[in-house]
Scaffold this active site. Structure first.
Site, PDB file in Angstrom:
ATOM      1  N   ARG A 173      -4.479 -11.515  -7.411  1.00 30.67           N
ATOM      2  CA  ARG A 173      -4.190 -10.153  -7.826  1.00 30.67           C
ATOM      3  C   ARG A 173      -2.817 -10.124  -8.486  1.00 30.67           C
ATOM      4  O   ARG A 173      -1.818 -10.552  -7.909  1.00 30.67           O
ATOM      5  CB  ARG A 173      -4.217  -9.208  -6.615  1.00 30.67           C
ATOM      6  CG  ARG A 173      -3.838  -7.789  -6.972  1.00 30.67           C
ATOM      7  CD  ARG A 173      -3.962  -6.826  -5.795  1.00 30.67           C
ATOM      8  NE  ARG A 173      -3.425  -5.535  -6.207  1.00 30.67           N
ATOM      9  CZ  ARG A 173      -2.278  -5.011  -5.785  1.00 30.67           C
ATOM     10  NH1 ARG A 173      -1.535  -5.655  -4.887  1.00 30.67           N
ATOM     11  NH2 ARG A 173      -1.854  -3.848  -6.235  1.00 30.67           N
ATOM     12  N   HIS A 192       2.196  -1.374 -11.964  1.00 29.14           N
ATOM     13  CA  HIS A 192       2.939  -1.660 -10.742  1.00 29.14           C
ATOM     14  C   HIS A 192       4.399  -1.258 -10.973  1.00 29.14           C
ATOM     15  O   HIS A 192       5.305  -2.089 -10.940  1.00 29.14           O
ATOM     16  CB  HIS A 192       2.805  -3.137 -10.365  1.00 29.14           C
ATOM     17  CG  HIS A 192       3.121  -3.438  -8.940  1.00 29.14           C
ATOM     18  ND1 HIS A 192       2.276  -4.113  -8.096  1.00 29.14           N
ATOM     19  CD2 HIS A 192       4.213  -3.156  -8.190  1.00 29.14           C
ATOM     20  CE1 HIS A 192       2.809  -4.253  -6.905  1.00 29.14           C
ATOM     21  NE2 HIS A 192       4.011  -3.667  -6.943  1.00 29.14           N
ATOM     22  N   GLU A 224       0.158   1.709  -5.418  1.00 29.45           N
ATOM     23  CA  GLU A 224       1.023   2.525  -4.571  1.00 29.45           C
ATOM     24  C   GLU A 224       1.693   3.688  -5.310  1.00 29.45           C
ATOM     25  O   GLU A 224       2.925   3.752  -5.430  1.00 29.45           O
ATOM     26  CB  GLU A 224       2.086   1.654  -3.904  1.00 29.45           C
ATOM     27  CG  GLU A 224       1.504   0.560  -3.022  1.00 29.45           C
ATOM     28  CD  GLU A 224       2.528  -0.243  -2.258  1.00 29.45           C
ATOM     29  OE1 GLU A 224       2.130  -0.970  -1.339  1.00 29.45           O
ATOM     30  OE2 GLU A 224       3.745  -0.128  -2.574  1.00 29.45           O
ATOM     31  N   ASN A 255      -3.106  -1.247   0.895  1.00 29.09           N
ATOM     32  CA  ASN A 255      -1.936  -2.052   1.244  1.00 29.09           C
ATOM     33  C   ASN A 255      -1.427  -1.582   2.602  1.00 29.09           C
ATOM     34  O   ASN A 255      -1.120  -0.396   2.762  1.00 29.09           O
ATOM     35  CB  ASN A 255      -0.823  -1.889   0.211  1.00 29.09           C
ATOM     36  CG  ASN A 255      -1.190  -2.454  -1.148  1.00 29.09           C
ATOM     37  OD1 ASN A 255      -2.229  -3.080  -1.307  1.00 29.09           O
ATOM     38  ND2 ASN A 255      -0.333  -2.235  -2.130  1.00 29.09           N
ATOM     39  N   TYR A 281       1.329  -2.483   5.820  1.00 27.56           N
ATOM     40  CA  TYR A 281       2.432  -3.262   6.355  1.00 27.56           C
ATOM     41  C   TYR A 281       2.851  -2.822   7.758  1.00 27.56           C
ATOM     42  O   TYR A 281       3.227  -3.635   8.584  1.00 27.56           O
ATOM     43  CB  TYR A 281       3.649  -3.167   5.423  1.00 27.56           C
ATOM     44  CG  TYR A 281       3.451  -3.893   4.120  1.00 27.56           C
ATOM     45  CD1 TYR A 281       3.653  -5.267   4.025  1.00 27.56           C
ATOM     46  CD2 TYR A 281       3.038  -3.218   2.977  1.00 27.56           C
ATOM     47  CE1 TYR A 281       3.468  -5.942   2.833  1.00 27.56           C
ATOM     48  CE2 TYR A 281       2.846  -3.884   1.773  1.00 27.56           C
ATOM     49  CZ  TYR A 281       3.063  -5.246   1.712  1.00 27.56           C
ATOM     50  OH  TYR A 281       2.860  -5.910   0.533  1.00 27.56           O
ATOM     51  N   GLU A 294      -2.761  -5.805  -0.213  1.00 27.55           N
ATOM     52  CA  GLU A 294      -1.466  -6.372   0.186  1.00 27.55           C
ATOM     53  C   GLU A 294      -1.344  -6.324   1.696  1.00 27.55           C
ATOM     54  O   GLU A 294      -1.688  -5.324   2.328  1.00 27.55           O
ATOM     55  CB  GLU A 294      -0.276  -5.604  -0.411  1.00 27.55           C
ATOM     56  CG  GLU A 294      -0.071  -5.781  -1.895  1.00 27.55           C
ATOM     57  CD  GLU A 294       1.165  -5.051  -2.389  1.00 27.55           C
ATOM     58  OE1 GLU A 294       2.115  -4.845  -1.588  1.00 27.55           O
ATOM     59  OE2 GLU A 294       1.187  -4.676  -3.572  1.00 27.55           O
TER      60      GLU A 294
END
Length: 447
Positions: A78, A122, A167, A293, A295, A347
């Site tokens: 990606r 991005h 994002e 994504n 985290y 991610e």
């Protein structure tokens, strides 16, 4: 490899990067300036006063980097396209030398049997568009759709997926809400309006790419998290509900339900975005996939100072709580709330204070992080969430936005002075994990 976690036979294993963080070649071959080039010109904006002019020099070293991916046995890569590399001003003439670079990258990936997953945006908006209002201008959404159409026309049959945005929460809130990211605006009302224009640009781009008729699967990548109250107090529960509404639901509801969440709209009050007739119809264009994504979670405390989580697993080098079960909880919550397409975990990874010693990097903390999150992912899948693949962030240590080069997310160590790459222990672990999964695939295919 003795890890007992078994994923489906057709599960995709990948790594991820983004253009500005690794490519370098900031002014080479006709590339125009982006808002991040401009933002970095003020050293005070970046914690180590660095910039992305060279980064990982991927523009010149892409063949070696693709060979690195192949050595890990990944199925997929990606990456993002730098808009200003292929259209320096964000409108007008296309830069063929820029498109040639991405064509060469796709050739290299094809040679190694690695499927390309392309992200259009991005965070690196052309500075020329910023000069005309940037994402605060509705016109930028239409320019983005033009860009998407051209990329899909050229590469839509050569890539597996195309994501419109990565994002958008960050673009809106960090770029326009608190000035932490480019273009460095700190205005709450602007951030909320930008979030709407980003969603509109996503919908218009989806329509434009569908008109091309290219076979690539189309979607968007959202950073998401659970929002947990620190205590059972009403204040903490209210805060957690609001956090989830103005972050996750703020982007998911328009895409899947054609409206903004009422709780967040009430909280925004007079700062709520201006929405034109037909906007939600475009935004609600069906997705072929959703990129998630993940985290960490949001830990919500109304106390002053806020109560901090009692984290059994500690925190990453970014200071983010390590909370793998939040991935399971998030995916199950999304499944309950929305009619979802297949999901990719686009991610997941951690910044770690890695050091190169005697030619090796022993980042066992990252191995533990990834293993725990893969177990959490598999738990969600076992409860009915369709996830088609996992992309580890990141392949390389890189320019980590306003943190500069001080934070290392890569499974490959980069010596920025020499550009030498060294596979960390986590890279070798990931290679062996994928190989073990493939053995499971082989066993399943021969039963």
């Amino acid at each position: 490899m003795t890890d007992p976690i078994q994923f489906p036979p057709d599960f995709t294993w990948g790594v991820a990067t983004s253009a500005f963080q690794i490519e370098g070649a900031a002014t080479l071959d006709g590339k125009g300036p982006s808002i991040w080039d401009t933002f970095c010109r003020n050293p005070a904006n970046i914690k180590d006063a660095s910039n992305g002019d060279i980064a990982c020099d991927h523009y010149h070293r892409y063949r070696d980097d693709v060979a690195l991916m192949a050595s890990l046995g990944v199925d997929a890569y990606r990456f993002s396209m730098a808009w200003t590399r292929v259209q320096p001003e964000g409108k007008g003439a296309w830069n063929e030398r820029g498109f040639d670079f991405y064509a060469r990258l796709l050739d290299a990936l094809d040679e190694h049997g690695i499927a390309p997953h392309l992200t259009l945006y991005h965070w690196d908006l052309p500075q020329a568009l910023q000069d005309e209002g940037g994402w605060l201008s509705r016109d930028t959404a239409h320019r983005f759709a033009d860009y998407a159409w051209e990329v899909a026309r050229r590469f839509g049959s050569r890539v597996k997926t195309i994501a419109t945005h990565n994002e958008p929460w960050c673009t809106a809130n960090l770029g326009h809400g608190n000035a932490q990211f480019a273009p460095g605006v700190a205005d709450r009302k602007s951030a909320i309006q930008v979030s709407h224009h980003l969603l509109l640009s996503h919908g218009l781009a989806m329509q434009a790419m569908r008109a091309v008729g290219a076979p690539a699967r189309l979607g968007i990548v959202l950073n998401q998290w659970t929002a947990d109250p620190a205590t059972d107090s009403q204040a903490d529960r209210d805060l957690a509900n609001l956090e989830y509404a103005r972050s996750v639901q703020w982007f998911m509801d328009p895409i899947f339900k054609g409206r903004y969440p009422e709780l967040a709209l009430r909280a925004h009050g007079a700062d709520a975005p201006v929405v034109h007739e037909g906007d939600f119809k475009a935004i609600r264009e069906p997705l072929d996939f959703l990129g998630v994504n993940y985290y960490t979670r949001a830990y919500c405390s109304a106390e002053e100072p806020p109560r901090q989580p009692d984290s059994a697993l500690g925190a990453t080098d970014m200071g983010w709580e390590i909370y793998p079960q939040g991935l399971t909880e998030l995916l199950l919550k999304l499944k309950a709330e929305y009619d979802l397409p297949p999901i990719y975990i686009t991610e997941n990874g951690m910044a770690n204070a890695d050091r190169l010693e005697h030619g090796q990097v022993d980042d066992r903390a990252r191995i533990d992080y990834v293993a725990r999150h893969l177990a959490a992912l598999r738990a969600a899948m076992a409860q009915g969430v369709q996830v088609d693949g996992y992309f580890l962030w990141s392949l390389l240590d890189n320019f980590e936005w306003n943190s500069g080069y001080a934070k290392r997310f890569g499974i490959v160590y980069v010596d920025y002075a020499t550009q030498q790459r060294t596979r960390k222990a986590s890279a070798l672990w990931y290679r062996d994990f994928i190989a073990a999964q493939r053995q499971g695939r082989l066993a399943a295919s021969t039963m």
